[in-house]
Each structure stands twice: as structure tokens, then as C-alpha cells.
Design an enzyme around this catalytic site. Structure first.
Site, PDB file in Angstrom:
ATOM      1  CG  HIS A 137     -28.627  48.514   6.996  1.00 56.70           C
ATOM      2  ND1 HIS A 137     -27.319  48.342   7.366  1.00 56.70           N
ATOM      3  CD2 HIS A 137     -29.136  49.459   7.824  1.00 56.70           C
ATOM      4  CE1 HIS A 137     -27.033  49.147   8.381  1.00 56.70           C
ATOM      5  NE2 HIS A 137     -28.115  49.829   8.686  1.00 56.70           N
ATOM      6  CD  GLN A 190     -29.023  58.955  15.017  1.00 60.31           C
ATOM      7  OE1 GLN A 190     -29.743  59.406  14.135  1.00 60.31           O
ATOM      8  NE2 GLN A 190     -28.994  57.655  15.281  1.00 60.31           N
ATOM      9  CG  LEU A 212     -26.159  50.297   3.600  1.00 60.50           C
ATOM     10  CD1 LEU A 212     -26.888  50.325   2.253  1.00 60.50           C
ATOM     11  CD2 LEU A 212     -27.074  50.774   4.716  1.00 60.50           C
ATOM     12  CB  SER A 218     -23.106  50.102  11.048  1.00 59.97           C
ATOM     13  OG  SER A 218     -24.252  49.971  10.239  1.00 59.97           O
TER      14      SER A 218
HETATM   15  O1  PAF Z   1     -31.095  53.285  12.996  1.00 58.03           O
HETATM   16  C1  PAF Z   1     -30.404  54.147  12.409  1.00 58.03           C
HETATM   17  O2  PAF Z   1     -29.540  53.821  11.609  1.00 58.03           O
HETATM   18  C2  PAF Z   1     -30.636  55.616  12.704  1.00 58.03           C
HETATM   19  O3  PAF Z   1     -30.914  55.831  14.039  1.00 58.03           O
HETATM   20  C3  PAF Z   1     -31.707  56.273  11.806  1.00 58.03           C
HETATM   21  C4  PAF Z   1     -33.084  55.656  12.038  1.00 58.03           C
HETATM   22  C5  PAF Z   1     -31.313  56.096  10.344  1.00 58.03           C
HETATM   23  C6  PAF Z   1     -31.799  57.769  12.109  1.00 58.03           C
HETATM   24  O4  PAF Z   1     -30.582  58.414  11.886  1.00 58.03           O
END
Ligand code: PAF
Length: 283
Positions: A37, A61, A33, A186
Site C-alpha cells: 500500500h 465485496q 496497510l 493484508s
Molecule cells: O483492493 C482492495 O483493498 C479493495 O478491493 C478496494 C479496491 C479498496 C475496494 O474495497
């Protein structure tokens, strides 16, 4: 602030908050974070919600050659930052909780997921939509908060929520930048000091586009060429894309246009960085 790891625990905590009359605000994250965030948490707090933050590095992802294993994992610092920001609940599930044995359903996004990052990260937005749909089903938020640094992600999720009739409002929040303009990410933690310095050329290239648009330039080709020339002046940076698109459809912009999304992705070493400016709002 409670930290929970299971779906059942989230449901219990959220049900209690609802019973106490609170709306649920949700900030999905992959941890590591930073101030970007926390600005989403602040927005959720300003809306008076019971704030749930998820911390989960979602494997679906990431492509096979991407940085899933190198992605920064800083849970202790993250939970301290959430506590300081006034988060009510952290949901930090295991992979088995999110993708239990036998899991097989996926959420496939439409054409909004095809250009920009979608063209370079096949399957990425399917993974994002799938995990966000799961998280929405678990947390059942009234409002979910996303940063505009991941502009395409936010558009894809807005469309998913519309298409699947999910009862959640999507709030998007401005990009938070370092004092020199670098978008907070990040992945910045993975940059060496000299890569960090060179990375700024992406933001500078976006500013070149913004200034040219402001000066009345109507050739996207000339604008992109100027952006590329700026980045080419910096060693060892690979451009994935530099694009001017319609911020709603993400299709190539036709100039002049009242609003243009200028977006780019570069690779600095093995770190992939993205950034964007919406000209007409930001510029
Ligand atoms: O933006 C992100 O950090 C990610 O793509 C999310 C939305 C938490 C999904 O894993």
C-alpha cells in the site's frame, strides 16, 4: 494529515486542494496497510498529487462465507503509516456513510470479472466496482493507484472507468514482495508461522510457470500440471485456480504468446491468498 469520516468533509478538503492547484491522487484500501500500500502512496507522491487514502472494509465485496469479520482492522497503525508516508487525507467512512439506508444501486462488471477469482467469489467484483465507483464519486481523483497483486481487480476497474466514462486515470503499480518472494497482503497477518512458510509454494509455482514459458514450453496443460504438482507437495493447501491467461482479456492464453499472466489462488487454512506474474514484463 487530516482524518475524516464523512463525504462532506472529503469534498471540502479536496476542493481546497484543487483550489490550491493540486491534482488529486487516490489510494483506495481496506486498511491493514503494508509496504505494498505504501508503494502506492509513494507513487501518488512522486506524481506530486494531494494524496487521499481511503480505509474501509467494504462489506459488499465479501461473500456470506468469507472473512469479512476476521479481516484485519488496524486503524491506529494504518494512520501512523499514512502519516509517515506523507499522506494528506485519510477517508475512513462508516458503513452508514457508504451504504446509507435506502441505498440500492450496484455496478455490475462484465466478462472480465468472470474467470479467475470471479469464478470462486460470486458477486465479489460487483462489490468492488460499486464501492470504487462510490469512492471515485466522493474523492473525484485525477489518478487512482492500484496494486498488480489484484491484477484482475485492476483490469475490471480499468474497464469500468472506460465504460462509464469516469474522468480518472488508473495507475497500476508492481507487486511488493517479502525477501523470500511472498506477495505482501493484508491477509498474510492471519497466517500462522507454519502456514506462512507453506504459503510460499504459490509464488514458487508461478516461478515454475515463468521458467517453463521462458524455456519455450507451449502446453498450458503441462505448465499447470507442474504448478499443481509443486503445490501438492505441501500439506493442507487447497488450490482455487492456477491459470495462464491473456493479461488484457483474462481469457485462456494460447501459447506461444508475447505476454502471459500466470495467476493463482490458494487456501491455506481459512486464509485465501492470490498472486501472479506477468511473463514478458516481470519475467
Ligand atoms: O483492493 C482492495 O483493498 C479493495 O478491493 C478496494 C479496491 C479498496 C475496494 O474495497
Amino acid at each position: 494529515m487530516d482524518i475524516v469520516r464523512t463525504v462532506a468533509e472529503v469534498r471540502t478538503a479536496v476542493a481546497a486542494a484543487r483550489k490550491a492547484g493540486r491534482a488529486i491522487g487516490f489510494v483506495p484500501t481496506m486498511g491493514a496497510l503494508h509496504a505494498g500500500h505504501i508503494s502506492l502512496v509513494d507513487a501518488a507522491k512522486a506524481d506530486g498529487t494531494f494524496v487521499v487514502v481511503s480505509i474501509y472494509v467494504n462489506p459488499t465485496q465479501f461473500g456470506p462465507n468469507e472473512d469479512f469479520t476476521q479481516y484485519p482492522r488496524t486503524f491506529d497503525a494504518d494512520s501512523a503509516a499514512c502519516r509517515a508516508a506523507g499522506v494528506d487525507l485519510i477517508f475512513a467512512p462508516t458503513n452508514a456513510e457508504m451504504y446509507p439506508p435506502g441505498d440500492q444501486s450496484r455496478v455490475r462488471p462484465g466478462p472480465l470479472a468472470e474467470p479467475l477469482c470471479g469464478a470462486f467469489r460470486p458477486g465479489h467484483f460487483e462489490g468492488v466496482c460499486t464501492v470504487v465507483a462510490k469512492l471515485f464519486g466522493i474523492v473525484q481523483p485525477d489518478i487512482a493507484y492500484f496494486g498488480r497483486k489484484d491484477f484482475q481487480q485492476a483490469r475490471v476497474i480499468e474497464q469500468m472507468v472506460d465504460d462509464l466514462r469516469m474522468p480518472v486515470r488508473i495507475a497500476t503499480c508492481p507487486i511488493v514482495r517479502e525477501p523470500d518472494g511472498l506477495a505482501m497482503s493484508s491477509r498474510n497477518a492471519r497466517l500462522t508461522p507454519s502456514d506462512r512458510a507453506r504459503s510460499l509454494c504459490l509464488y514458487q509455482a508461478l516461478c515454475i510457470a515463468r521458467d517453463r514459458l521462458g524455456a519455450g514450453e507451449t502446453s498450458t496443460g503441462r505448465i499447470v500440471a507442474a504448478m499443481r504438482a509443486h503445490i501438492a507437495a505441501h500439506a493442507d493447501i487447497k488450490v482455487d485456480y492456477l491459470s495462464l491467461v491473456d493479461p488484457r482479456t483474462l481469457e485462456s492464453a494460447t501459447l506461444p504468446a508475447p505476454r502471459v499472466l500466470v495467476a493463482g489462488a490458494i487456501r491455506v487454512g481459512d486464509v485465501r491468498l492470490i498472486d501472479n506474474l506477468t511473463v514478458g514484463i516481470d519475467g
